[in-house]
Design an enzyme around this catalytic site. Sequence first.
Site, PDB file in Angstrom:
ATOM      1  N   LYS A 196       0.841  -1.196   0.000  1.00  0.00           N
ATOM      2  CA  LYS A 196       0.000   0.000   0.000  1.00  0.00           C
ATOM      3  C   LYS A 196       0.869   1.235   0.000  1.00  0.00           C
ATOM      4  O   LYS A 196       2.034   1.231   0.421  1.00  0.00           O
ATOM      5  CB  LYS A 196      -0.937   0.022   1.218  1.00  0.00           C
ATOM      6  CG  LYS A 196      -0.255   0.066   2.593  1.00  0.00           C
ATOM      7  CD  LYS A 196       0.162   1.456   3.053  1.00  0.00           C
ATOM      8  CE  LYS A 196       0.976   1.411   4.318  1.00  0.00           C
ATOM      9  NZ  LYS A 196       1.585   2.716   4.669  1.00  0.00           N
ATOM     10  N   ASP A 253      -2.978  -1.417   9.197  1.00  0.00           N
ATOM     11  CA  ASP A 253      -3.049  -1.546   7.744  1.00  0.00           C
ATOM     12  C   ASP A 253      -3.625  -2.875   7.270  1.00  0.00           C
ATOM     13  O   ASP A 253      -3.846  -3.056   6.065  1.00  0.00           O
ATOM     14  CB  ASP A 253      -1.648  -1.384   7.132  1.00  0.00           C
ATOM     15  CG  ASP A 253      -1.023  -0.035   7.415  1.00  0.00           C
ATOM     16  OD1 ASP A 253      -1.774   0.944   7.568  1.00  0.00           O
ATOM     17  OD2 ASP A 253       0.218   0.034   7.474  1.00  0.00           O
TER      18      ASP A 253
END
Length: 297
Positions: free
Chosen positions: A11, A137
């Site tokens: 990400k 996350d």
Amino acid sequence: MTQVTVRAPAKVNLHLGVGGLRPDGKHALATVYQAVGLYDDVTVVEADDWSVGLTEPIDGVPLDGDNIAIRAGRALTAHHGIDRAARITIAKGIPVMGGMAGGSADAAATLLALDRLWALETSDDDLLRIAGTLGSDVPFALLGGTALGTGHGEVVTPVEDASSVWWVVVLSDEGLSTPAVYGHFDELSPGAPPEPPLPEALIAALGTGYTDEIGDLLDNDLWPAARDLRPDLVDVEVRLRSLAPDGVLLSGSGPTLLVLHEDVEEARATVAELSAQGLRCTLAPGPVAGAHVVTYA
């Protein structure tokens, strides 16, 4: 079915707004995640005891119960009240300690792989809830695409994203500790608001898909702390901006730096230029899908 392999993406945080330290020891975040095309593949096989290994040795990845993949497996079995274990093998393509959530991707991939291996039929909501207990996350690694992250990043809401971009990922030979970066952020920003504002302008720009506008709105509150801890990144940043890309960004808590392009040929030219300067870099598209099964056996 005797084994399952799941692929999960890295990400980037197109925006990372950080609030002050909360009583629970975490920071409130307002972030926009985008999944990009660097991946870890996680393969699980039923076993008598939990274990984790890598297809190639890499420094900085624990190979014991501290590995987040094993913690993910144990969290899933605890949720279902079952006594099972697995051997977990990770093929890493996401930089370690690079601010791109490689560990979180491994946890998300493990959750999905074990759910499929054991036919647990865990609901999406429950998978996201379990993921949120493992790290900020991890839920996004399951979701993928582009999403707004709130809470401490674990509450994810999909964001309309009409963009199709290419990131030049500029790697570093030395990692940067996430706790150290957040700790230094606290020293530099003692008056940080409890709740950072939402990046409304960036969310609107993503809906239009205009890469140059998105590039102008890239932002990361951890940049000053990372620059202080790693002054060498300042020189690299100057070199990246001299190429006049659509945007330049620190990935998460660093030290990976990112260069934004809309055109893949321009991105390839940037890779060639930076490689000629002695920098290690690779290319990744965005946005891409979240964790997904790639093989059953």
